[in-house]
Design an enzyme around this catalytic site. Structure first.
Site: not given
Length: 131
Positions: A77, A82, A97
């Site tokens: 996935s 940030h 996943c």
């Protein structure tokens, strides 16, 4: 004509784990907050150490005094990160996943390793099972 595919709710194939962190008061190596190339390399190494698979990545620095935003697309996935160095703040997002195997322990290791590197004084963590 496209046809919708109906999947019976008891046959969920792509259950997953989503780990989210709002990391406040980060006291870390400043390169992790400002240097896109360094943060990308660091994150890729942590992905590999966790046993996950990098498919691609993109990291961008917002100028000399700005932070960094980055994403690593995983076969399992993604990881996104940030930084806001002026506030000592980092957002961290790891989602995996579990289509062919249980990747939860790998996701947790990746998340824990990254969180430890940023050394937040006030982490706000969320864990969500996805199905």
């Amino acid at each position: 004509m496209d046809r919708a595919v109906a999947v019976h709710p008891s046959r969920r194939l792509a259950t997953g784990l989503h780990l989210i962190g709002d990391l406040h008061g980060c006291a870390c190596d400043r390169r992790l907050m400002y240097d896109a190339a360094h943060l990308e390399s660091f994150c890729k190494a942590r992905v590999q150490a966790a046993g996950l698979t990098t498919v691609g990545s993109l990291f961008h620095a917002f100028g000399e005094d700005g932070g960094v935003t980055g994403v690593i697309v995983l076969a399992e996935s993604h990881l996104s990160i940030h930084t806001w160095p002026e506030s000592g703040y980092v957002t961290l997002d790891v989602y995996v996943c579990n289509y062919t195997e249980n990747n939860r322990p790998k996701a947790q290791k990746l998340f824990n390793d990254l969180q430890a590197a940023f050394n937040p004084s006030e982490p706000r963590l969320h864990r969500m099972d996805r199905a």
